[in-house]
Design a protein around this motif. Sequence first.
Motif, PDB file in Angstrom:
ATOM      1  N   ALA A 136       0.891  -1.518   0.018  1.00 26.12           N
ATOM      2  CA  ALA A 136      -0.048   0.075  -0.071  1.00 26.12           C
ATOM      3  C   ALA A 136       0.747   1.319   0.002  1.00 26.12           C
ATOM      4  O   ALA A 136       0.724   2.249  -0.574  1.00 26.12           O
ATOM      5  CB  ALA A 136      -0.953   0.076   0.951  1.00 26.12           C
ATOM      6  N   ALA A 137       2.138   1.083   0.743  1.00 24.97           N
ATOM      7  CA  ALA A 137       2.817   2.467   0.840  1.00 24.97           C
ATOM      8  C   ALA A 137       3.490   2.683  -0.555  1.00 24.97           C
ATOM      9  O   ALA A 137       3.670   3.539  -1.112  1.00 24.97           O
ATOM     10  CB  ALA A 137       3.890   2.111   1.756  1.00 24.97           C
ATOM     11  N   ILE A 138       3.810   1.511  -1.062  1.00 23.61           N
ATOM     12  CA  ILE A 138       4.358   1.733  -2.544  1.00 23.61           C
ATOM     13  C   ILE A 138       3.543   2.240  -3.420  1.00 23.61           C
ATOM     14  O   ILE A 138       3.712   3.200  -4.357  1.00 23.61           O
ATOM     15  CB  ILE A 138       5.250   0.409  -3.277  1.00 23.61           C
ATOM     16  N   GLY A 169       2.980   5.932  -3.099  1.00 27.31           N
ATOM     17  CA  GLY A 169       4.249   6.423  -3.564  1.00 27.31           C
ATOM     18  C   GLY A 169       4.073   6.834  -5.043  1.00 27.31           C
ATOM     19  O   GLY A 169       4.356   7.803  -5.656  1.00 27.31           O
ATOM     20  N   TYR A 170       3.692   5.892  -5.697  1.00 27.74           N
ATOM     21  CA  TYR A 170       3.607   5.897  -7.258  1.00 27.74           C
ATOM     22  C   TYR A 170       2.445   6.663  -7.745  1.00 27.74           C
ATOM     23  O   TYR A 170       2.520   7.297  -8.561  1.00 27.74           O
ATOM     24  CB  TYR A 170       3.681   4.310  -7.822  1.00 27.74           C
ATOM     25  N   GLY A 171       1.287   6.565  -6.850  1.00 26.27           N
ATOM     26  CA  GLY A 171       0.247   7.163  -7.287  1.00 26.27           C
ATOM     27  C   GLY A 171       0.246   8.629  -7.269  1.00 26.27           C
ATOM     28  O   GLY A 171      -0.163   9.444  -7.914  1.00 26.27           O
ATOM     29  N   ALA A 210      -4.098  -3.602  -2.700  1.00 22.00           N
ATOM     30  CA  ALA A 210      -3.507  -3.427  -1.284  1.00 22.00           C
ATOM     31  C   ALA A 210      -4.826  -3.228  -0.258  1.00 22.00           C
ATOM     32  O   ALA A 210      -4.826  -3.768   0.633  1.00 22.00           O
ATOM     33  CB  ALA A 210      -2.467  -2.143  -0.818  1.00 22.00           C
ATOM     34  N   VAL A 211      -5.763  -2.600  -0.397  1.00 26.66           N
ATOM     35  CA  VAL A 211      -6.846  -2.293   0.410  1.00 26.66           C
ATOM     36  C   VAL A 211      -7.578  -3.476   0.344  1.00 26.66           C
ATOM     37  O   VAL A 211      -8.238  -4.152   1.505  1.00 26.66           O
ATOM     38  CB  VAL A 211      -7.690  -1.042  -0.070  1.00 26.66           C
ATOM     39  N   GLN A 212      -7.700  -4.160  -0.743  1.00 25.37           N
ATOM     40  CA  GLN A 212      -8.524  -5.553  -0.670  1.00 25.37           C
ATOM     41  C   GLN A 212      -7.630  -6.663   0.024  1.00 25.37           C
ATOM     42  O   GLN A 212      -8.190  -7.108   0.637  1.00 25.37           O
ATOM     43  CB  GLN A 212      -8.764  -6.042  -2.078  1.00 25.37           C
TER      44      GLN A 212
END
Length: 377
Positions: free
Chosen positions: A103-105, A108-110, A143-145
């Motif tokens: 989720a953190a990655i 960061g990309y988003g 990641a949320v899922q």
Amino acid sequence: MARRVARCGVGLIMGTATAAVELLFALMAGVALLPVAAWPTARRAVLRPVLAGARRLARWERARLAMWLDLRVTPAYEDVRALRYVACHWALGVLGGVVMLTAAIGIGYGTFGIYGWILLDGIRNPGSFVLGSLGGFFLVFLAVQGIFGVVGLEGQLARHFLGPRHQEELERRIEELSASRAAVVDAVTDERRRIERDLHDGVQQRLVALGMLLGRARRSQDADRRDRLLGQAHDESRRALDELREVAWRIYPTTLDEAGLRAALETVAERASVPVGVEYDVAEEPGQAVSTVAYFVVCEAVTNAVKHAAPTRISVAVRAEEQRMYVSVQDDGCGGANAAGSGLFGLARRVAALDGSLSVISPPGGPTLVAAELPCG
């Protein structure tokens, strides 16, 4: 939803931290138990502090699950089961850490398109920034899922190792049913006593006074005095009829069967001596048993508030979601309501008979909140 994701994410991060402790504990326990596995006495001596440590770790895990993941597990479990839970949970904690790192990655990309223009020469390659941001947001979605999936696995693992066994659950259920059955019998008895008291102290006294007035009027030789007595008897008969209707309404309102729960609650609001606001958010009419209990919860809570709390306004809210009905009554009175009193205690027994729960929050000075949760599936 965002708040729930954030809470679950914090819970998984904390679970990753505890997983490192659990892995270290499991390795140390294995190293300590392996040399004494063939000697029962030595094994029991080593196993005693190991089980105590496992139970402490399991207690921390229960607190984390309840605080951040809304997963509540009963503390009635054996030390051996706590050790098995600790020995298995570290892998799930690592999985939760991987999901949160993903989720953190993705974040960061988003969000790279926001600060990438400053750090790099993004004007020449805008397409790469757009694609990178879309890929990052898609990674966040996955990641949320994954967060919800790991939370579900956390609940299954905790219930499997720390939850009650099937036999224990059946025994607990039998005890609950026996207690609720006894509570229903007591509630019916208390209701009969209240009805008898209302009839004796109210309607019966009115009828006695009515009979005395009619007797005096019948014996009177003065026409004017007889007319006055008959007028008083007529007024007394109307009061007796009003009190009889009030008693019948408190026993069971016919509006509940004729027009439904919403109309019955609106009638309660109209009959109250203080303003009562009703918010009703139930798509389908609940069953008769649930409607009856919900009605009496509101009626008793409103009556108690008017009688004891001196409020200026009462708010009633009824909503249904996921096969559960939630009923709340809040007033701005002086507070200090006694949940163990006869009225509220009787309500608690009514609610418990339907496998529901009743809570009363009434600090001195107010406000008072009476909330009930009822199954309506």
